[in-house]
Design a protein around this motif. Structure first.
Motif, mmCIF file in Angstrom:
data_model
loop_
_atom_site.group_PDB
_atom_site.id
_atom_site.type_symbol
_atom_site.label_atom_id
_atom_site.label_comp_id
_atom_site.label_asym_id
_atom_site.label_seq_id
_atom_site.Cartn_x
_atom_site.Cartn_y
_atom_site.Cartn_z
ATOM 1 N N PRO A 1 0.785 -1.243 0.000
ATOM 2 C CA PRO A 1 0.000 0.000 0.000
ATOM 3 C C PRO A 1 0.816 1.292 0.000
ATOM 4 N N GLN A 2 2.143 1.222 0.047
ATOM 5 C CA GLN A 2 2.929 2.463 0.139
ATOM 6 C C GLN A 2 2.852 3.253 -1.155
ATOM 7 N N ASN A 3 1.870 4.138 -1.200
ATOM 8 C CA ASN A 3 1.642 4.908 -2.419
ATOM 9 C C ASN A 3 1.153 6.307 -2.090
ATOM 10 N N GLY A 4 1.512 6.855 -0.976
ATOM 11 C CA GLY A 4 1.073 8.198 -0.616
ATOM 12 C C GLY A 4 -0.285 8.229 0.046
ATOM 13 N N ARG A 5 -0.696 7.140 0.622
ATOM 14 C CA ARG A 5 -1.971 7.049 1.343
ATOM 15 C C ARG A 5 -3.168 7.387 0.462
ATOM 16 N N ILE A 6 -3.226 6.691 -0.674
ATOM 17 C CA ILE A 6 -4.431 6.813 -1.493
ATOM 18 C C ILE A 6 -4.997 5.411 -1.690
ATOM 19 N N PHE A 7 -5.148 4.919 -2.890
ATOM 20 C CA PHE A 7 -5.877 3.679 -3.166
ATOM 21 C C PHE A 7 -5.418 2.482 -2.336
ATOM 22 N N GLY A 8 -4.114 2.286 -2.208
ATOM 23 C CA GLY A 8 -3.596 1.137 -1.484
ATOM 24 C C GLY A 8 -3.895 1.151 -0.001
ATOM 25 N N HIS A 9 -4.248 2.291 0.532
ATOM 26 C CA HIS A 9 -4.569 2.404 1.958
ATOM 27 C C HIS A 9 -6.074 2.336 2.215
ATOM 28 N N THR A 10 -6.844 1.901 1.238
ATOM 29 C CA THR A 10 -8.290 1.807 1.419
ATOM 30 C C THR A 10 -8.686 0.385 1.776
ATOM 31 N N MET A 11 -9.813 0.273 2.447
ATOM 32 C CA MET A 11 -10.364 -1.035 2.756
ATOM 33 C C MET A 11 -10.786 -1.732 1.458
ATOM 34 N N LEU A 12 -11.214 -0.943 0.468
ATOM 35 C CA LEU A 12 -11.605 -1.493 -0.820
ATOM 36 C C LEU A 12 -10.448 -2.253 -1.459
ATOM 37 N N PHE A 13 -9.249 -1.710 -1.391
ATOM 38 C CA PHE A 13 -8.066 -2.364 -1.955
ATOM 39 C C PHE A 13 -7.818 -3.701 -1.260
ATOM 40 N N ALA A 14 -7.831 -3.698 0.071
ATOM 41 C CA ALA A 14 -7.587 -4.934 0.835
ATOM 42 C C ALA A 14 -8.684 -5.961 0.576
ATOM 43 N N LEU A 15 -9.927 -5.512 0.514
ATOM 44 C CA LEU A 15 -11.038 -6.435 0.259
ATOM 45 C C LEU A 15 -10.994 -6.987 -1.160
ATOM 46 N N ALA A 16 -10.589 -6.162 -2.124
ATOM 47 C CA ALA A 16 -10.457 -6.639 -3.505
ATOM 48 C C ALA A 16 -9.385 -7.719 -3.589
ATOM 49 N N LEU A 17 -8.248 -7.496 -2.937
ATOM 50 C CA LEU A 17 -7.197 -8.520 -2.916
ATOM 51 C C LEU A 17 -7.691 -9.799 -2.235
ATOM 52 N N ALA A 18 -8.355 -9.646 -1.100
ATOM 53 C CA ALA A 18 -8.867 -10.809 -0.376
ATOM 54 C C ALA A 18 -9.901 -11.559 -1.217
ATOM 55 N N GLY A 19 -10.781 -10.823 -1.879
ATOM 56 C CA GLY A 19 -11.788 -11.455 -2.735
ATOM 57 C C GLY A 19 -11.159 -12.225 -3.883
ATOM 58 N N MET A 20 -10.166 -11.616 -4.537
ATOM 59 C CA MET A 20 -9.467 -12.324 -5.614
ATOM 60 C C MET A 20 -8.771 -13.562 -5.066
ATOM 61 N N GLY A 21 -8.174 -13.423 -3.890
ATOM 62 C CA GLY A 21 -7.487 -14.557 -3.281
ATOM 63 C C GLY A 21 -8.429 -15.696 -2.952
ATOM 64 N N MET A 22 -9.583 -15.370 -2.397
ATOM 65 C CA MET A 22 -10.560 -16.422 -2.071
ATOM 66 C C MET A 22 -11.088 -17.090 -3.338
ATOM 67 N N TYR A 23 -11.325 -16.300 -4.387
ATOM 68 C CA TYR A 23 -11.794 -16.861 -5.654
ATOM 69 C C TYR A 23 -10.750 -17.801 -6.247
ATOM 70 N N LEU A 24 -9.496 -17.339 -6.308
ATOM 71 C CA LEU A 24 -8.437 -18.169 -6.875
ATOM 72 C C LEU A 24 -8.182 -19.402 -6.021
ATOM 73 N N ASN A 25 -8.256 -19.264 -4.722
ATOM 74 C CA ASN A 25 -8.038 -20.391 -3.827
ATOM 75 C C ASN A 25 -9.127 -21.440 -4.030
ATOM 76 N N LYS A 26 -10.351 -21.009 -4.202
ATOM 77 C CA LYS A 26 -11.471 -21.932 -4.397
ATOM 78 C C LYS A 26 -11.371 -22.621 -5.751
ATOM 79 N N ARG A 27 -10.940 -21.878 -6.756
ATOM 80 C CA ARG A 27 -10.907 -22.402 -8.116
ATOM 81 C C ARG A 27 -9.627 -23.188 -8.424
ATOM 82 N N ARG A 28 -8.476 -22.732 -7.903
ATOM 83 C CA ARG A 28 -7.198 -23.313 -8.306
ATOM 84 C C ARG A 28 -6.297 -23.709 -7.140
#
Length: 158
Positions: A37-64
């Motif tokens: 997230p080190q990007n000047g406290r914008i997108f990478g410091h949002t809950m949306l960013f962390a949730l998007a990563l977690a969602g992609m991770g759960m999807y990939l984990n379930k599928r592959r």
């Protein structure tokens, strides 16, 4: 916190939690996610960013069966917590509280970082702690030995 604070403290937290749960974790991706997230406290410091990563991770984990993105999400989420982003709710809950990010009045960012590292405990204490944690992991897990570092690089295990 800057780089070493995030790396060391995130590694220690993940190690304690996942060791006590007796769960395997790819620490390479946790370490990659810690400074993500080190990007000047914008997108990478949002809950949306962390949730998007977690969602992609759960999807990939379930599928592959891939857990790397989940480990990235864990590192990213811990970074957000370490930066106490609940104090900057406009950024943390972006875009729910508005589309603009808070403005920071820092003209000479590099100069500010150097000053903070030399004069402000909230900046240099986590960095020293992070370096100490990383050094302890290197010594304890003998990551100075070529075969041990190769194992870590190839599998992410300690």
């Amino acid at each position: 916190m800057l780089v070493f604070g995030h790396l060391g403290i995130t590694l220690l937290f993940a190690f304690i939690v996942f060791s006590s749960l007796k769960e395997k974790l790819d620490y390479r991706f946790v370490l990659a996610g810690a400074p993500l997230p080190q990007n000047g406290r914008i997108f990478g410091h949002t809950m949306l960013f962390a949730l998007a990563l977690a969602g992609m991770g759960m999807y990939l984990n379930k599928r592959r069966g891939i857990g790397a993105v989940e480990a990235l999400a864990l590192g990213s989420l811990l970074h957000i917590a370490e930066d106490q982003m609940w104090l900057a709710q406009g950024t943390l809950f972006w875009p729910l509280l508005g589309w603009e990010f808070p403005k920071y009045d820092i003209e000479n960012y590099a100069g500010y970082i150097i000053y903070a590292l030399l004069h402000e405990p909230r900046a240099y204490v986590p960095e020293i702690l992070g370096i100490a944690i990383l050094a302890t992991f290197i010594l304890y897990f003998k990551l100075y030995r070529p075969e041990r570092i190769r194992l870590f690089i190839s599998r992410g295990s300690l």
